[in-house]
Design a protein around this motif. Sequence first.
Motif, PDB file in Angstrom:
ATOM      1  N   LEU A   1       1.131   9.121  -5.404  1.00 22.45           N
ATOM      2  CA  LEU A   1      -0.042   8.504  -6.025  1.00 22.45           C
ATOM      3  C   LEU A   1      -1.030   8.010  -4.972  1.00 22.45           C
ATOM      4  N   GLN A   2      -0.498   7.413  -3.904  1.00 26.52           N
ATOM      5  CA  GLN A   2      -1.390   6.913  -2.856  1.00 26.52           C
ATOM      6  C   GLN A   2      -2.107   8.062  -2.148  1.00 26.52           C
ATOM      7  N   ASP A   3      -1.376   9.158  -1.895  1.00 25.74           N
ATOM      8  CA  ASP A   3      -2.014  10.326  -1.285  1.00 25.74           C
ATOM      9  C   ASP A   3      -3.055  10.928  -2.210  1.00 25.74           C
ATOM     10  N   SER A   4      -2.766  10.921  -3.527  1.00 25.71           N
ATOM     11  CA  SER A   4      -3.714  11.465  -4.498  1.00 25.71           C
ATOM     12  C   SER A   4      -5.000  10.668  -4.516  1.00 25.71           C
TER      13      SER A   4
ATOM     14  N   SER B   1      -4.050  10.808   6.838  1.00 24.23           N
ATOM     15  CA  SER B   1      -3.317  10.308   5.679  1.00 24.23           C
ATOM     16  C   SER B   1      -2.528   9.057   6.069  1.00 24.23           C
ATOM     17  N   GLU B   2      -2.053   8.336   5.046  1.00 19.00           N
ATOM     18  CA  GLU B   2      -1.277   7.140   5.337  1.00 19.00           C
ATOM     19  C   GLU B   2       0.011   7.476   6.084  1.00 19.00           C
ATOM     20  N   LYS B   3       0.592   8.654   5.765  1.00 17.73           N
ATOM     21  CA  LYS B   3       1.806   9.056   6.480  1.00 17.73           C
ATOM     22  C   LYS B   3       1.513   9.274   7.963  1.00 17.73           C
ATOM     23  N   GLU B   4       0.393   9.939   8.256  1.00 11.59           N
ATOM     24  CA  GLU B   4       0.048  10.215   9.644  1.00 11.59           C
ATOM     25  C   GLU B   4      -0.245   8.921  10.408  1.00 11.59           C
ATOM     26  N   ILE B   5      -0.964   8.001   9.758  1.00 16.16           N
ATOM     27  CA  ILE B   5      -1.257   6.709  10.398  1.00 16.16           C
ATOM     28  C   ILE B   5       0.029   5.942  10.657  1.00 16.16           C
ATOM     29  N   ALA B   6       0.941   5.958   9.650  1.00 15.22           N
ATOM     30  CA  ALA B   6       2.207   5.252   9.810  1.00 15.22           C
ATOM     31  C   ALA B   6       2.997   5.809  10.984  1.00 15.22           C
ATOM     32  N   ALA B   7       2.980   7.144  11.136  1.00 15.61           N
ATOM     33  CA  ALA B   7       3.717   7.768  12.236  1.00 15.61           C
ATOM     34  C   ALA B   7       3.117   7.396  13.586  1.00 15.61           C
ATOM     35  N   LEU B   8       1.778   7.385  13.663  1.00 14.72           N
ATOM     36  CA  LEU B   8       1.099   7.082  14.915  1.00 14.72           C
ATOM     37  C   LEU B   8       1.302   5.627  15.340  1.00 14.72           C
ATOM     38  N   MET B   9       1.335   4.710  14.369  1.00 12.94           N
ATOM     39  CA  MET B   9       1.403   3.284  14.708  1.00 12.94           C
ATOM     40  C   MET B   9       2.821   2.727  14.636  1.00 12.94           C
ATOM     41  N   GLY B  10       3.788   3.575  14.159  1.00 13.43           N
ATOM     42  CA  GLY B  10       5.167   3.110  14.107  1.00 13.43           C
ATOM     43  C   GLY B  10       5.404   2.102  13.021  1.00 13.43           C
ATOM     44  N   ILE B  11       4.697   2.248  11.876  1.00 11.30           N
ATOM     45  CA  ILE B  11       4.868   1.332  10.740  1.00 11.30           C
ATOM     46  C   ILE B  11       5.098   2.155   9.490  1.00 11.30           C
ATOM     47  N   SER B  12       5.355   1.450   8.323  1.00 12.83           N
ATOM     48  CA  SER B  12       5.573   2.157   7.061  1.00 12.83           C
ATOM     49  C   SER B  12       4.236   2.418   6.363  1.00 12.83           C
ATOM     50  N   THR B  13       4.284   3.316   5.379  1.00 10.87           N
ATOM     51  CA  THR B  13       3.061   3.615   4.605  1.00 10.87           C
ATOM     52  C   THR B  13       2.623   2.400   3.795  1.00 10.87           C
ATOM     53  N   ASP B  14       3.587   1.583   3.316  1.00 10.38           N
ATOM     54  CA  ASP B  14       3.205   0.347   2.598  1.00 10.38           C
ATOM     55  C   ASP B  14       2.430  -0.581   3.507  1.00 10.38           C
ATOM     56  N   GLN B  15       2.880  -0.674   4.768  1.00 13.70           N
ATOM     57  CA  GLN B  15       2.184  -1.544   5.723  1.00 13.70           C
ATOM     58  C   GLN B  15       0.782  -1.017   6.023  1.00 13.70           C
ATOM     59  N   VAL B  16       0.636   0.305   5.973  1.00 16.50           N
ATOM     60  CA  VAL B  16      -0.703   0.888   6.164  1.00 16.50           C
ATOM     61  C   VAL B  16      -1.645   0.401   5.061  1.00 16.50           C
ATOM     62  N   GLU B  17      -1.163   0.439   3.786  1.00 15.75           N
ATOM     63  CA  GLU B  17      -2.013  -0.012   2.664  1.00 15.75           C
ATOM     64  C   GLU B  17      -2.358  -1.489   2.794  1.00 15.75           C
ATOM     65  N   VAL B  18      -1.332  -2.303   3.173  1.00 17.15           N
ATOM     66  CA  VAL B  18      -1.562  -3.742   3.365  1.00 17.15           C
ATOM     67  C   VAL B  18      -2.569  -3.961   4.490  1.00 17.15           C
ATOM     68  N   LYS B  19      -2.448  -3.173   5.560  1.00 16.12           N
ATOM     69  CA  LYS B  19      -3.349  -3.328   6.716  1.00 16.12           C
ATOM     70  C   LYS B  19      -4.785  -2.990   6.321  1.00 16.12           C
TER      71      LYS B  19
END
Length: 615
Positions: free
Chosen positions: A370-373, A572-590
């Motif tokens: 849903l978040q990717d959509s 994407s949130e997955k790519e950002i999470a991988a680059l920063m070493g965090i979860s996708t939920d943390q990406v949305e919160v950030k």
Amino acid sequence: MKTKLLTTLLLLLYFNIQSQSPEISKLHQKMESNVRNPDSAKFYLRQLLKHKPELHDTTIGKYYSVLGIQYNKLAVPDSAEYYMKKALEYTALYPSKHGEMYLNLAINYRIGSRYEESLEASEKAIEQFHKAGNLEGVGQAYGEMGSNYNYMMNSEKALEYLKKSIAILSQYGSERELSVVKQKLANLYYNNEDFKFARELYEEVLPVFAKEKGTNYYVTLLTYADCLLQLEENYKGAEEALKEAENAFRKMNQKEYMWIAMGNLAQVYVATGQTQQAQKAFEGAYEGMYQISSPRFLETSVRYLDFLNSQKQYTKALNLIERVMTSAKKARLKMNTDNEIDFLKQAVITYGQNGMAENSLEAFERLDFLQDSLNTALNHAKALEMQEAYQNDLQRERNLVLKRNNELLTENNAKKDNILMLGVLSFILLLAIGLVLYSSNRNKLKLQKELVASLETSKNVLEEKNKLEGELRLERERILENKERELVQVSMEMSNLQNKIIELIDTRDNPESSTALAKELKNLLGQNNYWKYFKGKFIEVHPAFALQLAEMFPNLSENDVAFCCMLKLQLSEKEIAALMGISTDQVEVKKTTLRRKIGMGDDILGFEKLIDHLE
């Protein structure tokens, strides 16, 4: 707004009723005295409508509209819509009254979250009010459109229409109508989380609404109380306001608003540590919303689920999740994307605490999808906007070339006419034939040269434009190819990392190796921080972006600027999470935290435009 329109309808009906039979007058008085009790008001309205042959068409239309309002209060929007449309049939020949009926219908659509239909009905109301010269009605309709755009999270358009409404009603409207629009403006600030300014506006209009204490007064109390709750400055005042609203809605049998007040009261109890009262209030609001199939059932369920998780009542939480997922099959209780995302976040917690790994994984995958959509939809909308802007610029250039050619053709025709006239005069003025012929030939030659030069210029412009477009296309393809190559490389590394982690997890059945496994996982994850590599590549493409961002918002940390760089590349949130070493939920919160830091709150589109427009 609904209470005001209802009152207006009743006042206008009064004089008409005086000329009717005593029985009609008596029924009207009973209906008017019971207007705050929807069930009683419905009964008397049906009795009045049995006397149609004795009533004027506008009176019949008003009765049908008031009947629709009663169903609206009872949270039965389908019946409300039916009777409001019935009202339109009887007022078609009377523009001002027809506009009022359309405005009531627009309000009903908005309450049912049918915003496009509400906007269409509001525009029809404006058309009718203009025909009747009813400027106050126009101002009310603009205010209703502002409310719609506010619910659609389009703050810019909401503010535009609310300003129009305030400008008109300040000159032609009553104090109450102006206060209604100010209340809508307060709602706009409330939705944008400017709770302090919203609270001040609510405190300005509440005394005006308190004079009659209708539905609008108590609805305003709900949002006012939430402002106090969000500002964490007056919990007692919030509790008193919500209790007053709940008691009033209970007496008026307006069940949906009553349960909303109770759910908000539960939030106050949570904030003040009154756990038992909070649970009782949550349970009441949750069950009440379910019984009336309210569109706000899911919103209340998410809050209650969050509370149950916080109290470790996981069995109740599982039952709630099952009911929500079953009820979502009903059309009125179907989840929208934002509500489903909030629901799934809490469901993941519940499943995790109950050891339901498979359910948790399934919910997490749905959440990720849903978040990717949502991101894909936003990127598509942005691409369409850029394409439309490019096409507009191209058409503008074409229009300029055509305009210049038309001017040259017009000039050419005018000069041809002069040549013809000179030719005619040459037959009369024999002595001047030589001079006239010389002059005409010279003018003709000059005109042809100008036309050829103009056509050549146009040709050169088009050729240059085509050349530039070709170069830009090749450059975009080259950049895209490089980015894809780099992305494949990073994706392969991420894939290898995930495979290694899965292999390590598969050994978890050996308790003796758990400590070594955890240490090895941390070391492995720590080796894959791609930020330094990413930062170097990003500066090559956008050398000024980070500097501009830091100058505009000096309160941003280096980590915030890094995050913005990734958003600039539309990762994407997955790519950002991988680059920063965090979860996708943390990406949305950030993302949410970052918007608040730069003062943009929930203005997602505005934030994306800012990132996109920086070099």
